[in-house]
Design a protein around this motif. Structure first.
Motif, PDB file in Angstrom:
ATOM      1  N   ILE A 235      39.721   4.151  35.218  1.00  0.00           N
ATOM      2  CA  ILE A 235      38.488   4.372  34.458  1.00  0.00           C
ATOM      3  C   ILE A 235      37.345   4.716  35.409  1.00  0.00           C
TER       4      ILE A 235
ATOM      5  N   VAL B 252      33.106  -1.919  35.396  1.00  0.00           N
ATOM      6  CA  VAL B 252      34.257  -1.981  34.503  1.00  0.00           C
ATOM      7  C   VAL B 252      34.748  -3.426  34.510  1.00  0.00           C
TER       8      VAL B 252
ATOM      9  N   LEU C  14      39.781   4.620  28.220  1.00  0.00           N
ATOM     10  CA  LEU C  14      41.054   4.730  28.932  1.00  0.00           C
ATOM     11  C   LEU C  14      41.998   5.713  28.252  1.00  0.00           C
TER      12      LEU C  14
END
Length: 161
Positions: A96, A83, A126
């Motif tokens: 996430i 991420v 998200l």
């Protein structure tokens, strides 16, 4: 759960509560099988790079999944999650990762035995509902499984991206 009641001296005189300790081991716990084991995680930078450079890709609305068959078939599938900072602050990125890790854990059994997968989420993950994230991960795992089976049947396409 098995426990032992430990009493302190003069416990009746002192108004301290008794201490209870658990004796059962984690390996016997029914929740142990619900964890995401370390052996199912892609951890090394070199492994991530190998999957990115030589693996295949599956694109969807919420994520991109990179996957590569492993040469050693002894271990099960391994999942890595990346991420980037572009997706938000640390709190958002960790949220996430937690959501993707849970979705991957729920569908880990759908993957072929010898595959490394790196999940790279997109910005809209998200705000997406967890059910949608879970469906996207399940769909990605199904596509990976199908492609791995077809490449096993057709060795000419096994190494192509």
């Amino acid at each position: 759960m098995i426990g032992i009641l430990l009493e302190t001296p003069n416990s009746a005189a002192s108004k301290k509560k008794p201490v209870i300790t658990a004796l059962d081991s984690i390996s016997e716990s029914p929740t142990r099988r619900l964890l995401f084991p370390r052996s199912s995680k892609l951890l090394k930078h070199g492994d991530f790079q190998r999957v990115y450079k030589t693996g295949r890709r599956h694109f969807s609305g919420l994520l991109t999944a990179f996957y590569l068959p492993k040469s050693e078939s002894g271990a099960g599938p391994r999942i890595g999650i990346t991420v980037g900072r572009v997706l938000g602050g640390a709190v958002d990125r960790n949220r996430i990762k937690r959501r993707l890790r849970e979705a991957a854990r729920l569908h880990l059994a759908e993957l072929p035995v010898a595959v490394d997968v790196v999940i790279n989420p997109k910005k809209n993950v998200l705000k997406a509902e967890f059910v949608d994230v879970e469906q996207e991960v399940a769909r990605a795992f199904q596509v990976i499984r199908k492609n791995m089976e077809s490449s096993a049947n057709n060795p000419k396409t096994a190494g192509k991206s």
